[in-house]
Design a protein around this motif. Structure first.
Motif, PDB file in Angstrom:
ATOM      1  N   HIS A  92     -14.970 -40.207   2.745  1.00 32.34           N
ATOM      2  CA  HIS A  92     -15.236 -38.872   2.200  1.00 32.34           C
ATOM      3  C   HIS A  92     -16.604 -38.364   2.635  1.00 32.34           C
ATOM      4  CE1 HIS A  92     -17.542 -41.246  -0.747  1.00 32.34           C
ATOM      5  NE2 HIS A  92     -18.222 -40.133  -0.961  1.00 32.34           N
ATOM      6  N   PHE A  93     -16.753 -37.056   2.659  1.00 34.40           N
ATOM      7  CA  PHE A  93     -18.032 -36.425   2.957  1.00 34.40           C
ATOM      8  C   PHE A  93     -18.644 -35.914   1.662  1.00 34.40           C
ATOM      9  CE2 PHE A  93     -16.453 -36.553   7.203  1.00 34.40           C
ATOM     10  CZ  PHE A  93     -17.563 -36.463   8.033  1.00 34.40           C
ATOM     11  N   ASP A  94     -19.907 -36.276   1.439  1.00 33.32           N
ATOM     12  CA  ASP A  94     -20.648 -35.796   0.276  1.00 33.32           C
ATOM     13  C   ASP A  94     -21.416 -34.533   0.670  1.00 33.32           C
ATOM     14  OD1 ASP A  94     -22.888 -35.571  -1.718  1.00 33.32           O
ATOM     15  OD2 ASP A  94     -21.952 -37.384  -2.502  1.00 33.32           O
ATOM     16  N   TRP A  95     -21.440 -33.549  -0.231  1.00 32.28           N
ATOM     17  CA  TRP A  95     -22.108 -32.283   0.098  1.00 32.28           C
ATOM     18  C   TRP A  95     -23.578 -32.499   0.434  1.00 32.28           C
ATOM     19  CZ3 TRP A  95     -26.452 -30.474  -2.180  1.00 32.28           C
ATOM     20  CH2 TRP A  95     -26.806 -30.979  -3.434  1.00 32.28           C
ATOM     21  N   VAL A  96     -24.195 -33.535  -0.152  1.00 33.43           N
ATOM     22  CA  VAL A  96     -25.606 -33.812   0.121  1.00 33.43           C
ATOM     23  C   VAL A  96     -25.810 -34.091   1.607  1.00 33.43           C
ATOM     24  CG1 VAL A  96     -27.511 -35.406  -0.321  1.00 33.43           C
ATOM     25  CG2 VAL A  96     -26.055 -34.652  -2.208  1.00 33.43           C
ATOM     26  N   ASN A  97     -24.949 -34.910   2.174  1.00 32.55           N
ATOM     27  CA  ASN A  97     -25.062 -35.253   3.589  1.00 32.55           C
ATOM     28  C   ASN A  97     -24.674 -34.085   4.485  1.00 32.55           C
ATOM     29  OD1 ASN A  97     -24.600 -37.747   1.923  1.00 32.55           O
ATOM     30  ND2 ASN A  97     -25.070 -38.727   3.868  1.00 32.55           N
ATOM     31  N   VAL A  98     -23.609 -33.385   4.112  1.00 31.46           N
ATOM     32  CA  VAL A  98     -23.159 -32.238   4.903  1.00 31.46           C
ATOM     33  C   VAL A  98     -24.252 -31.178   4.973  1.00 31.46           C
ATOM     34  CG1 VAL A  98     -21.483 -30.360   5.056  1.00 31.46           C
ATOM     35  CG2 VAL A  98     -20.728 -32.655   4.403  1.00 31.46           C
ATOM     36  N   ASP A  99     -24.954 -30.981   3.861  1.00 28.76           N
ATOM     37  CA  ASP A  99     -26.027 -29.989   3.818  1.00 28.76           C
ATOM     38  C   ASP A  99     -27.164 -30.356   4.772  1.00 28.76           C
ATOM     39  OD1 ASP A  99     -27.015 -27.550   2.524  1.00 28.76           O
ATOM     40  OD2 ASP A  99     -28.593 -28.822   1.724  1.00 28.76           O
ATOM     41  N   ILE A 100     -27.339 -31.651   5.014  1.00 32.38           N
ATOM     42  CA  ILE A 100     -28.423 -32.110   5.893  1.00 32.38           C
ATOM     43  C   ILE A 100     -28.059 -31.934   7.362  1.00 32.38           C
ATOM     44  CG2 ILE A 100     -29.670 -34.171   6.687  1.00 32.38           C
ATOM     45  CD1 ILE A 100     -29.597 -35.142   3.756  1.00 32.38           C
ATOM     46  N   HIS A 101     -26.862 -32.409   7.760  1.00 30.84           N
ATOM     47  CA  HIS A 101     -26.530 -32.413   9.189  1.00 30.84           C
ATOM     48  C   HIS A 101     -25.444 -31.421   9.606  1.00 30.84           C
ATOM     49  CE1 HIS A 101     -23.176 -34.846   7.828  1.00 30.84           C
ATOM     50  NE2 HIS A 101     -23.932 -35.900   7.585  1.00 30.84           N
ATOM     51  N   GLY A 102     -24.746 -30.838   8.638  1.00 29.09           N
ATOM     52  CA  GLY A 102     -23.747 -29.823   8.962  1.00 29.09           C
ATOM     53  C   GLY A 102     -22.413 -30.360   9.442  1.00 29.09           C
ATOM     54  N   ILE A 103     -22.236 -31.660   9.409  1.00 29.82           N
ATOM     55  CA  ILE A 103     -20.980 -32.273   9.845  1.00 29.82           C
ATOM     56  C   ILE A 103     -20.094 -32.490   8.625  1.00 29.82           C
ATOM     57  CG2 ILE A 103     -19.929 -34.280  10.974  1.00 29.82           C
ATOM     58  CD1 ILE A 103     -22.701 -34.734  12.321  1.00 29.82           C
ATOM     59  N   ASP A 104     -18.825 -32.088   8.709  1.00 31.56           N
ATOM     60  CA  ASP A 104     -17.911 -32.306   7.592  1.00 31.56           C
ATOM     61  C   ASP A 104     -16.583 -32.846   8.111  1.00 31.56           C
ATOM     62  OD1 ASP A 104     -16.593 -30.119   8.686  1.00 31.56           O
ATOM     63  OD2 ASP A 104     -17.231 -28.715   7.134  1.00 31.56           O
ATOM     64  N   ALA A 105     -15.626 -32.977   7.204  1.00 35.69           N
ATOM     65  CA  ALA A 105     -14.341 -33.582   7.579  1.00 35.69           C
ATOM     66  C   ALA A 105     -13.631 -32.777   8.662  1.00 35.69           C
ATOM     67  CB  ALA A 105     -13.458 -33.715   6.345  1.00 35.69           C
ATOM     68  N   THR A 106     -13.758 -31.453   8.622  1.00 33.35           N
ATOM     69  CA  THR A 106     -13.127 -30.618   9.639  1.00 33.35           C
ATOM     70  C   THR A 106     -13.751 -30.863  11.013  1.00 33.35           C
ATOM     71  OG1 THR A 106     -12.649 -28.904   7.986  1.00 33.35           O
ATOM     72  CG2 THR A 106     -12.601 -28.242  10.300  1.00 33.35           C
ATOM     73  N   THR A 107     -15.069 -31.039  11.030  1.00 30.63           N
ATOM     74  CA  THR A 107     -15.793 -31.255  12.286  1.00 30.63           C
ATOM     75  C   THR A 107     -15.294 -32.500  13.014  1.00 30.63           C
ATOM     76  OG1 THR A 107     -17.747 -30.339  11.170  1.00 30.63           O
ATOM     77  CG2 THR A 107     -18.097 -31.354  13.311  1.00 30.63           C
TER      78      THR A 107
ATOM     79  N   ILE B 257     -17.997 -39.028  15.099  1.00 32.92           N
ATOM     80  CA  ILE B 257     -17.164 -40.165  14.702  1.00 32.92           C
ATOM     81  C   ILE B 257     -16.415 -39.797  13.424  1.00 32.92           C
ATOM     82  CG2 ILE B 257     -17.174 -42.568  13.896  1.00 32.92           C
ATOM     83  CD1 ILE B 257     -19.675 -43.019  15.579  1.00 32.92           C
ATOM     84  N   ASN B 258     -15.140 -40.079  13.392  1.00 31.83           N
ATOM     85  CA  ASN B 258     -14.378 -39.904  12.154  1.00 31.83           C
ATOM     86  C   ASN B 258     -14.609 -41.149  11.296  1.00 31.83           C
ATOM     87  OD1 ASN B 258     -12.500 -39.713  10.098  1.00 31.83           O
ATOM     88  ND2 ASN B 258     -10.917 -38.836  11.403  1.00 31.83           N
ATOM     89  N   PRO B 259     -15.367 -41.018  10.196  1.00 34.66           N
ATOM     90  CA  PRO B 259     -15.719 -42.217   9.411  1.00 34.66           C
ATOM     91  C   PRO B 259     -14.573 -42.736   8.553  1.00 34.66           C
ATOM     92  CG  PRO B 259     -16.554 -40.266   8.327  1.00 34.66           C
ATOM     93  CD  PRO B 259     -15.937 -39.791   9.630  1.00 34.66           C
TER      94      PRO B 259
ATOM     95  N   ALA C  79     -23.383 -41.518   0.900  1.00 34.06           N
ATOM     96  CA  ALA C  79     -24.500 -42.422   0.613  1.00 34.06           C
ATOM     97  C   ALA C  79     -24.325 -43.808   1.210  1.00 34.06           C
ATOM     98  CB  ALA C  79     -24.698 -42.535  -0.904  1.00 34.06           C
ATOM     99  N   SER C  80     -23.100 -44.183   1.557  1.00 35.91           N
ATOM    100  CA  SER C  80     -22.877 -45.474   2.205  1.00 35.91           C
ATOM    101  C   SER C  80     -23.311 -45.391   3.658  1.00 35.91           C
ATOM    102  CB  SER C  80     -21.395 -45.864   2.135  1.00 35.91           C
ATOM    103  OG  SER C  80     -21.130 -46.978   2.966  1.00 35.91           O
ATOM    104  N   LEU C  81     -24.228 -46.255   4.065  1.00 30.21           N
ATOM    105  CA  LEU C  81     -24.708 -46.215   5.442  1.00 30.21           C
ATOM    106  C   LEU C  81     -23.624 -46.590   6.449  1.00 30.21           C
ATOM    107  CD1 LEU C  81     -28.314 -47.710   5.091  1.00 30.21           C
ATOM    108  CD2 LEU C  81     -27.638 -45.310   5.377  1.00 30.21           C
ATOM    109  N   ALA C  82     -22.544 -47.200   5.988  1.00 34.55           N
ATOM    110  CA  ALA C  82     -21.440 -47.544   6.893  1.00 34.55           C
ATOM    111  C   ALA C  82     -20.581 -46.335   7.244  1.00 34.55           C
ATOM    112  CB  ALA C  82     -20.567 -48.630   6.268  1.00 34.55           C
ATOM    113  N   SER C  83     -20.781 -45.217   6.577  1.00 35.05           N
ATOM    114  CA  SER C  83     -19.936 -44.025   6.784  1.00 35.05           C
ATOM    115  C   SER C  83     -20.464 -43.182   7.948  1.00 35.05           C
ATOM    116  CB  SER C  83     -19.878 -43.188   5.499  1.00 35.05           C
ATOM    117  OG  SER C  83     -21.161 -42.667   5.165  1.00 35.05           O
ATOM    118  N   ILE C  84     -20.633 -43.795   9.108  1.00 34.66           N
ATOM    119  CA  ILE C  84     -21.220 -43.123  10.272  1.00 34.66           C
ATOM    120  C   ILE C  84     -20.294 -42.024  10.786  1.00 34.66           C
ATOM    121  CG2 ILE C  84     -21.922 -43.457  12.673  1.00 34.66           C
ATOM    122  CD1 ILE C  84     -22.837 -46.275  11.887  1.00 34.66           C
ATOM    123  N   CYS C  85     -20.848 -40.812  10.926  1.00 29.99           N
ATOM    124  CA  CYS C  85     -20.051 -39.682  11.418  1.00 29.99           C
ATOM    125  C   CYS C  85     -20.602 -39.123  12.729  1.00 29.99           C
ATOM    126  CB  CYS C  85     -19.958 -38.581  10.365  1.00 29.99           C
ATOM    127  SG  CYS C  85     -21.533 -37.849   9.875  1.00 29.99           S
ATOM    128  N   GLN C  86     -21.738 -39.624  13.193  1.00 26.33           N
ATOM    129  CA  GLN C  86     -22.277 -39.219  14.488  1.00 26.33           C
ATOM    130  C   GLN C  86     -23.227 -40.294  14.993  1.00 26.33           C
ATOM    131  OE1 GLN C  86     -25.105 -35.927  14.760  1.00 26.33           O
ATOM    132  NE2 GLN C  86     -23.989 -35.073  16.503  1.00 26.33           N
TER     133      GLN C  86
END
Length: 295
Positions: free
Chosen positions: A46-61, A41-43, A15-22
């Motif tokens: 932590h990755f929240d399931w809500v965001n991962v469900d939207i874009h499919g990017i997670d910590a492993t990615t 981008i490695n932010p 939910a933090s907009l600073a946690s840019i992962c792409q």
């Protein structure tokens, strides 16, 4: 004169907009794409399931991806001294928040919100329905949503169609988006401070069409936060419902990751998100940065 701009988009880990992962940045010149660039981008967050469900990017990615600090010089090379286009103010805020988080030097550029352009170029989207997917569907622009490069390209193509349809050039749009949508209409009376939470939003506000709810411990009084949201255009509601599009959570509360520690409103919002409702969860600091930018 050549019309050149860079469209940009970010995906975030939580939910933090600073946690840019792409990031995706697409440069347009004279109506065509001349550069398309993006990166995971490695932010370092932590990755929240809500965001991962939207874009499919997670910590492993992103485990081997560069950090924001490492990718920032390449971003600066593309954005510096350019007109930078984002669809709504969320991506612009994400960049500013990430720059502040990592104590980096800001980028010198001019910003243009393509959603504000859409609301003035086409009457049917002047008050609502101006989200990127909806507009692209109507305009025949095909793209893969929630991929940063694709979202950036789509925002740029929307702007190009607005320029073509209206006959209004890029420089003129930079000024026009700051004016009321209907210059002949009586200026709406904005909300005034009171103890009321639920209130209607300014229809000319940059966030008109959004319905916002607050939860958790805020640094502002809840009624003061409601006034800021309404002035920016949001319909302010007291509880989560199917029409809710934004949930603002106190910064301290958003860091409580275990489900039982989240507020009832946040848990209800996440239930609706899981069912496909487009609700964005924001921290209070991100919300305050957004309303500061759009006022």
């Amino acid at each position: 004169m050549a019309e050149k701009f860079v469209a940009i988009d970010f995906e975030t880990a939580n939910a933090s907009l600073a946690s840019i992962c792409q990031v995706g940045a697409v440069t347009f010149e004279d109506g065509r794409v001349v550069d398309s660039w993006g990166s995971l981008i490695n932010p370092q967050d932590h990755f929240d399931w809500v965001n991962v469900d939207i874009h499919g990017i997670d910590a492993t990615t992103v485990k081997d991806a560069p950090t924001f600090q490492q990718i920032y010089p390449a971003m600066l090379d593309r954005l510096r001294d350019q007109v930078v286009v984002s669809h709504t103010s969320f991506d612009r805020t994400a960049l500013f928040q990430a720059i502040a988080k990592h104590n980096l030097t800001g980028v010198s550029c001019r910003w243009l919100d393509s959603a504000r352009v859409v609301r003035r170029a086409w009457a049917q989207w002047s008050r609502s329905g101006y989200g990127l997917s909806n507009v692209c569907g109507a305009l025949g622009i095909r793209f893969t949503a929630h991929d940063a490069v694709e979202d950036a390209r789509a925002a740029g193509e929307v702007l190009l169609q607005a320029i073509s349809t209206s006959g209004i050039g890029l420089d003129a749009w930079m000024t026009l988006v700051q004016k009321p949508i209907n210059v002949n209409a009586r200026k709406p009376i904005g909300p005034t401070f009171s103890n009321q939470i639920a209130m209607k939003g300014n229809p000319d506000g940059a966030l008109a069409g959004e319905e916002i709810v607050f939860t958790g411990t805020l640094t502002l009084a809840r009624c003061e936060a409601a006034v800021l949201a309404a002035q920016a255009g949001c319909q302010v509601a007291t509880g989560i419902r199917r029409t809710t599009t934004l949930l603002v959570v106190g910064d301290l509360d958003i860091r409580q990751l275990a489900g039982h520690q989240k507020s009832i409103k946040q848990r209800k919002a996440e239930e609706l998100i899981a069912k496909g409702h487009p609700i964005r969860i924001l921290t209070e600091s991100d919300f305050l940065r957004i309303v500061d930018l759009v006022h």
